[in-house]
Design a protein around this motif. Structure first.
Motif, PDB file in Angstrom:
ATOM      1  N   CYS A 119      -7.021  -2.292   1.110  1.00  0.00           N
ATOM      2  CA  CYS A 119      -5.848  -2.335   1.991  1.00  0.00           C
ATOM      3  C   CYS A 119      -6.319  -2.647   3.411  1.00  0.00           C
ATOM      4  CB  CYS A 119      -5.093  -1.009   1.977  1.00  0.00           C
ATOM      5  SG  CYS A 119      -3.814  -1.010   3.256  1.00  0.00           S
TER       6      CYS A 119
ATOM      7  N   CYS B 157      -5.255   0.225   5.966  1.00  0.00           N
ATOM      8  CA  CYS B 157      -5.829   1.574   5.947  1.00  0.00           C
ATOM      9  C   CYS B 157      -7.355   1.578   6.108  1.00  0.00           C
ATOM     10  CB  CYS B 157      -5.529   2.278   4.627  1.00  0.00           C
ATOM     11  SG  CYS B 157      -3.802   2.686   4.386  1.00  0.00           S
TER      12      CYS B 157
ATOM     13  N   CYS C 282       0.496   2.865   3.743  1.00  0.00           N
ATOM     14  CA  CYS C 282       0.882   2.209   5.007  1.00  0.00           C
ATOM     15  C   CYS C 282       1.828   1.026   4.808  1.00  0.00           C
ATOM     16  CB  CYS C 282      -0.359   1.754   5.774  1.00  0.00           C
ATOM     17  SG  CYS C 282      -1.099   0.250   5.117  1.00  0.00           S
TER      18      CYS C 282
ATOM     19  N   CYS D 192       0.857  -1.190   0.000  1.00  0.00           N
ATOM     20  CA  CYS D 192       0.000   0.000   0.000  1.00  0.00           C
ATOM     21  C   CYS D 192       0.892   1.238   0.000  1.00  0.00           C
ATOM     22  CB  CYS D 192      -0.882  -0.021   1.249  1.00  0.00           C
ATOM     23  SG  CYS D 192      -1.746   1.538   1.539  1.00  0.00           S
TER      24      CYS D 192
END
Ligand SMILES: [Zn+2]
Length: 274
Positions: free
Chosen positions: A269, A272, A252, A249
């Motif tokens: 994700c 997130c 993150c 991602c």
């Protein structure tokens, strides 16, 4: 399947390029021949789209008395445009063309639609009644209506965003990207998401679709997340999670995940989106 912004662009183009003069309407394939005859010789005098539905008004009568062409492309439908040749003749149809509009400078060929029919204004209104609000139309009460429709349902938001009776227009790309951008897990039930977060989701769907409407291209990456030194290609910088399964991602570093949800590929994700 094209998402709502493509449909709005097509609708505007059909009115701009084919509106205001008497049109020849044909069905080279034959399946729409009787209906084409009803429209041929009339002018396009208006057009409107809602979600993935196109409505083209033929004739100068008031809305209630005019003939309306209703088109839904479905998974395989396409509009293609070809210029007339130097003598003003249209090109020979390529493939199974359900409907052909012969304009002054070009033809519009429709193939493979799920729906192509001449309908009354009442039938147009019936279709609209079954559809949720369209973020590109965005009438004043639509944002609140979207929030109400989602919160009344216990299904996953990832399903609801694709349900045209809840919100009309977004498809698989905007589902993945907008849920990521506002940080909502696609598995969270509609009834368990706050009004505030759903309001932000509506705003983000609208922003995404508007951007697509303007550019004719979907890229959901926000300026602040673009990185020039990214070794991945430009294509990889179009999206946060869509088709990025197994890659880190961009926000993150968690691995982007994928699974099927109602037979469509869902990307998200896990780091997130909550
Ligand atoms: Zn993340």
């Amino acid at each position: 399947m094209p998402e709502g912004h493509v449909i709005h662009r097509l609708t505007a183009r059909l009115l701009a390029d084919f509106g205001g003069y008497s049109l020849e309407v044909l069905s080279p394939q034959g399946r729409f021949a009787d209906s084409a005859e009803l429209l041929s010789g009339l002018q396009i005098t208006g057009s409107s789209s809602w979600g993935k539905h196109i409505f083209i008004k033929f004739g100068e009568e008031p809305d209630e008395l005019a003939r309306w062409l209703h088109v839904h492309l479905g998974l395989y439908g396409k509009w293609r445009f070809y210029p007339l040749d130097v003598f003003g003749n249209p090109p020979a149809p390529k493939g199974e063309i359900r409907l052909r509009l012969v304009g002054r400078e070009e033809v519009a060929d429709l193939s493979g639609p799920t729906r192509c029919a001449v309908v009354s204004y009442d039938e147009v209104l019936d279709v609209l009644k079954r559809l949720g609000p369209d973020p590109l139309v965005n009438h004043p009460a639509d944002r609140a209506e979207f929030i109400r429709l989602v919160r009344a349902r216990k299904r996953a938001i990832g399903e609801l965003v694709m349900d045209q009776s809840v919100v009309a227009g977004p498809g698989n790309i905007y589902r993945a990207e907008c849920l990521f951008r506002v940080g909502i897990s696609p598995f969270r039930k509609g009834s368990n998401i706050s009004e505030k977060r759903l309001g932000l989701l509506w705003d983000d769907l609208r922003a995404g679709l508007l951007d697509g409407l303007e550019t004719g291209f979907i890229s959901t990456m926000l300026e602040e997340d673009l990185r020039a030194e990214d070794p991945e290609d430009v294509e990889a910088q179009r999206f946060y999670v869509y088709h990025r399964t197994g890659r880190p991602c961009l926000r993150c570093g968690s691995m982007v995940a994928e699974q099927l949800m109602q037979n469509r590929r869902l990307f998200w994700c896990p780091g997130c989106q909550r």
